[in-house]
Design a protein around this motif. Structure first.
Motif, PDB file in Angstrom:
ATOM      1  N   GLU A   1     -24.259   3.919 -31.214  1.00  0.00           N
ATOM      2  CA  GLU A   1     -24.785   2.863 -30.790  1.00  0.00           C
ATOM      3  C   GLU A   1     -24.098   2.454 -29.385  1.00  0.00           C
ATOM      4  OE1 GLU A   1     -25.334  -1.958 -32.312  1.00  0.00           O
ATOM      5  OE2 GLU A   1     -25.321  -0.292 -33.667  1.00  0.00           O
ATOM      6  N   TRP A   2     -22.805   2.376 -29.122  1.00  0.00           N
ATOM      7  CA  TRP A   2     -22.350   2.238 -28.045  1.00  0.00           C
ATOM      8  C   TRP A   2     -22.753   3.235 -27.085  1.00  0.00           C
ATOM      9  CZ3 TRP A   2     -20.499  -2.143 -27.089  1.00  0.00           C
ATOM     10  CH2 TRP A   2     -19.698  -2.714 -28.341  1.00  0.00           C
TER      11      TRP A   2
ATOM     12  N   MET B   1     -16.770   3.496 -13.425  1.00  0.00           N
ATOM     13  CA  MET B   1     -16.112   2.329 -13.613  1.00  0.00           C
ATOM     14  C   MET B   1     -16.991   1.092 -13.649  1.00  0.00           C
ATOM     15  SD  MET B   1     -13.236   3.140 -13.922  1.00  0.00           S
ATOM     16  CE  MET B   1     -12.528   1.435 -14.149  1.00  0.00           C
ATOM     17  N   GLU B   2     -18.337   1.404 -13.261  1.00  0.00           N
ATOM     18  CA  GLU B   2     -19.490   0.477 -13.551  1.00  0.00           C
ATOM     19  C   GLU B   2     -19.553   0.466 -15.261  1.00  0.00           C
ATOM     20  OE1 GLU B   2     -22.042   0.817  -9.279  1.00  0.00           O
ATOM     21  OE2 GLU B   2     -22.664   1.997 -10.971  1.00  0.00           O
ATOM     22  N   LEU B   3     -19.813   1.481 -15.632  1.00  0.00           N
ATOM     23  CA  LEU B   3     -20.255   1.580 -16.977  1.00  0.00           C
ATOM     24  C   LEU B   3     -18.941   0.841 -17.973  1.00  0.00           C
ATOM     25  CD1 LEU B   3     -21.773   5.027 -17.050  1.00  0.00           C
ATOM     26  CD2 LEU B   3     -22.923   2.738 -17.562  1.00  0.00           C
TER      27      LEU B   3
ATOM     28  N   ASN C   1     -13.090   3.000 -21.255  1.00  0.00           N
ATOM     29  CA  ASN C   1     -13.025   4.142 -20.597  1.00  0.00           C
ATOM     30  C   ASN C   1     -13.264   5.479 -21.451  1.00  0.00           C
ATOM     31  OD1 ASN C   1     -12.260   5.309 -17.955  1.00  0.00           O
ATOM     32  ND2 ASN C   1     -10.357   6.213 -19.114  1.00  0.00           N
ATOM     33  N   ALA C   2     -12.735   5.437 -22.688  1.00  0.00           N
ATOM     34  CA  ALA C   2     -12.680   6.584 -23.652  1.00  0.00           C
ATOM     35  C   ALA C   2     -14.405   6.901 -24.011  1.00  0.00           C
ATOM     36  CB  ALA C   2     -12.097   6.489 -24.920  1.00  0.00           C
ATOM     37  N   LEU C   3     -14.800   5.724 -24.249  1.00  0.00           N
ATOM     38  CA  LEU C   3     -16.426   5.697 -24.549  1.00  0.00           C
ATOM     39  C   LEU C   3     -17.238   6.498 -23.482  1.00  0.00           C
ATOM     40  CD1 LEU C   3     -17.374   2.705 -26.479  1.00  0.00           C
ATOM     41  CD2 LEU C   3     -17.912   5.146 -27.325  1.00  0.00           C
ATOM     42  N   VAL C   4     -16.973   5.852 -22.178  1.00  0.00           N
ATOM     43  CA  VAL C   4     -17.839   6.214 -20.902  1.00  0.00           C
ATOM     44  C   VAL C   4     -17.463   7.781 -20.701  1.00  0.00           C
ATOM     45  CG1 VAL C   4     -18.169   6.047 -18.440  1.00  0.00           C
ATOM     46  CG2 VAL C   4     -17.998   3.767 -20.032  1.00  0.00           C
TER      47      VAL C   4
ATOM     48  N   ALA D   1     -16.377   9.975 -22.670  1.00  0.00           N
ATOM     49  CA  ALA D   1     -16.851  11.237 -23.924  1.00  0.00           C
ATOM     50  C   ALA D   1     -18.575  11.255 -23.348  1.00  0.00           C
ATOM     51  CB  ALA D   1     -16.492  10.634 -25.272  1.00  0.00           C
ATOM     52  N   THR D   2     -19.175   9.937 -23.249  1.00  0.00           N
ATOM     53  CA  THR D   2     -20.505   9.989 -23.149  1.00  0.00           C
ATOM     54  C   THR D   2     -21.020  10.667 -21.904  1.00  0.00           C
ATOM     55  OG1 THR D   2     -20.523   7.826 -24.245  1.00  0.00           O
ATOM     56  CG2 THR D   2     -22.672   8.514 -23.082  1.00  0.00           C
TER      57      THR D   2
END
Length: 67
Positions: free
Chosen positions: A25-26, A39-41, A57-60, A62-63
């Motif tokens: 979902e994230w 960094m915007e995300l 930062n980890a989520l962005v 990895a995505t």
């Protein structure tokens, strides 16, 4: 014996526990804001969802690495 997650994915269990949403979902939220800079995300997750910098930062990372 199970392999332990490495890199950004090592944060995923604590992200799900702390913020109450599954990683998929994230990642959907992040993808919906494309195109955007890393960094915007991160700022979006921090400002709109109260996420800490490390988790965001980890989520962005990895995505975006998934393409």
């Amino acid at each position: 014996m199970t392999d332990k997650a490495k890199g950004p994915a090592s944060y995923f269990p604590s992200i799900e526990a702390k913020y109450g949403r599954p990683i998929a979902e994230w990642q959907s939220l992040i993808r919906a804001r494309q195109p955007a800079k890393h960094m915007e995300l991160v700022a979006f997750l921090k400002q709109e969802h109260g996420m800490g910098h490390g988790h965001a930062n980890a989520l962005v990372a990895a995505t975006l690495a998934e393409g």
